[in-house]
Write an enzyme that holds these catalytic residues in place. Sequence first.
Site, mmCIF file in Angstrom:
data_model
loop_
_atom_site.group_PDB
_atom_site.id
_atom_site.type_symbol
_atom_site.label_atom_id
_atom_site.label_comp_id
_atom_site.label_asym_id
_atom_site.label_seq_id
_atom_site.Cartn_x
_atom_site.Cartn_y
_atom_site.Cartn_z
ATOM 1 N N HIS A 17 0.840 -1.198 0.000
ATOM 2 C CA HIS A 17 0.000 0.000 0.000
ATOM 3 C C HIS A 17 0.882 1.257 0.000
ATOM 4 O O HIS A 17 0.625 2.203 -0.731
ATOM 5 C CB HIS A 17 -0.885 0.062 1.252
ATOM 6 C CG HIS A 17 -1.932 -0.996 1.360
ATOM 7 N ND1 HIS A 17 -2.078 -1.795 2.464
ATOM 8 C CD2 HIS A 17 -2.918 -1.380 0.507
ATOM 9 C CE1 HIS A 17 -3.105 -2.609 2.296
ATOM 10 N NE2 HIS A 17 -3.630 -2.392 1.117
ATOM 11 N N SER A 128 -2.901 -7.635 3.197
ATOM 12 C CA SER A 128 -3.087 -7.402 4.628
ATOM 13 C C SER A 128 -3.412 -8.714 5.338
ATOM 14 O O SER A 128 -2.941 -8.965 6.448
ATOM 15 C CB SER A 128 -4.235 -6.409 4.854
ATOM 16 O OG SER A 128 -3.950 -5.186 4.263
HETATM 17 P P1 ADP Z 1 -7.377 -5.904 0.088
HETATM 18 O O1 ADP Z 1 -7.856 -5.630 -1.341
HETATM 19 O O2 ADP Z 1 -6.220 -6.843 0.177
HETATM 20 O O3 ADP Z 1 -8.465 -6.119 1.110
HETATM 21 P P2 ADP Z 1 -7.278 -3.145 0.620
HETATM 22 O O4 ADP Z 1 -8.759 -3.048 0.496
HETATM 23 O O5 ADP Z 1 -6.687 -2.508 1.805
HETATM 24 O O6 ADP Z 1 -6.722 -4.587 0.569
HETATM 25 O O7 ADP Z 1 -6.612 -2.550 -0.692
HETATM 26 C C1 ADP Z 1 -6.765 -1.229 -1.083
HETATM 27 C C2 ADP Z 1 -6.187 -1.054 -2.465
HETATM 28 O O8 ADP Z 1 -4.798 -1.356 -2.465
HETATM 29 C C3 ADP Z 1 -6.784 -1.935 -3.545
HETATM 30 O O9 ADP Z 1 -6.788 -1.192 -4.756
HETATM 31 C C4 ADP Z 1 -5.812 -3.096 -3.633
HETATM 32 O O10 ADP Z 1 -5.836 -3.693 -4.919
HETATM 33 C C5 ADP Z 1 -4.499 -2.383 -3.388
HETATM 34 N N1 ADP Z 1 -3.481 -3.235 -2.776
HETATM 35 C C6 ADP Z 1 -3.625 -4.099 -1.751
HETATM 36 N N2 ADP Z 1 -2.452 -4.685 -1.452
HETATM 37 C C7 ADP Z 1 -1.533 -4.197 -2.341
HETATM 38 C C8 ADP Z 1 -0.152 -4.445 -2.577
HETATM 39 N N3 ADP Z 1 0.530 -5.341 -1.855
HETATM 40 N N4 ADP Z 1 0.477 -3.765 -3.571
HETATM 41 C C9 ADP Z 1 -0.224 -2.887 -4.315
HETATM 42 N N5 ADP Z 1 -1.541 -2.620 -4.169
HETATM 43 C C10 ADP Z 1 -2.190 -3.266 -3.189
#
Ligand code: ADP
Length: 168
Positions: A17, A128
């Site tokens: 993130h 996460s």
């Molecule tokens: P998840 O989709 O794993 O529940 P989040 O909702 O926190 O996680 O993700 C928020 C945004 O960040 C989404 O667009 C997701 O695709 C992106 N994201 C999640 N993990 C990563 C990562 N390791 N690298 C790049 N982008 C990520």
Amino acid sequence: MRTAIYPGSFDPVTCGHLDIIRRASKLFDKLIVLVSVNPLKTTCFTAEERVNMIRRVTKDLPNIEVDSDNGLLIDYFNKKNADVIIKGLRAMSDFEYEFQMALVNKDLCHKAETVFLCADAVGTFLSSSMVKQIALFGGDITSYVPHGIVEDIVKGVRRLTDKETLKS
Ligand code: ADP
């Protein structure tokens, strides 16, 4: 002034993130990292804790605002008069869902453009939930999450298992 919103659960924020946050912050005048509160999703950390962790790991970036919201993303987008929604893409498996969301958001608000940033090599396999699983079983998460929040994550995950133990 171009404003972008990067929404997500961030439960907790990972190095993947943070890489997207850093890169997006260079592309826009202002980046709002938005902790989306979804009552259908069970989270390990409260919205306040998630916001607080993101604030701490982004304090060196001047054009970042961190906020949380429990409504529809597009309503928040309009309220902030934003221009772009940022999404991170890890693999093709992310694509289908994110593509659908981008089309829905564009349908709800014609102005809402979604910009996809590809995860870096390490971020590609990072999530996460993987971080929480490793922490839960006592593994080393230091290369997957920003340094300043390792202890918070370990404590948060332990709190969850303590609750589970109390229930049984
Ligand atoms: P998840 O989709 O794993 O529940 P989040 O909702 O926190 O996680 O993700 C928020 C945004 O960040 C989404 O667009 C997701 O695709 C992106 N994201 C999640 N993990 C990563 C990562 N390791 N690298 C790049 N982008 C990520």
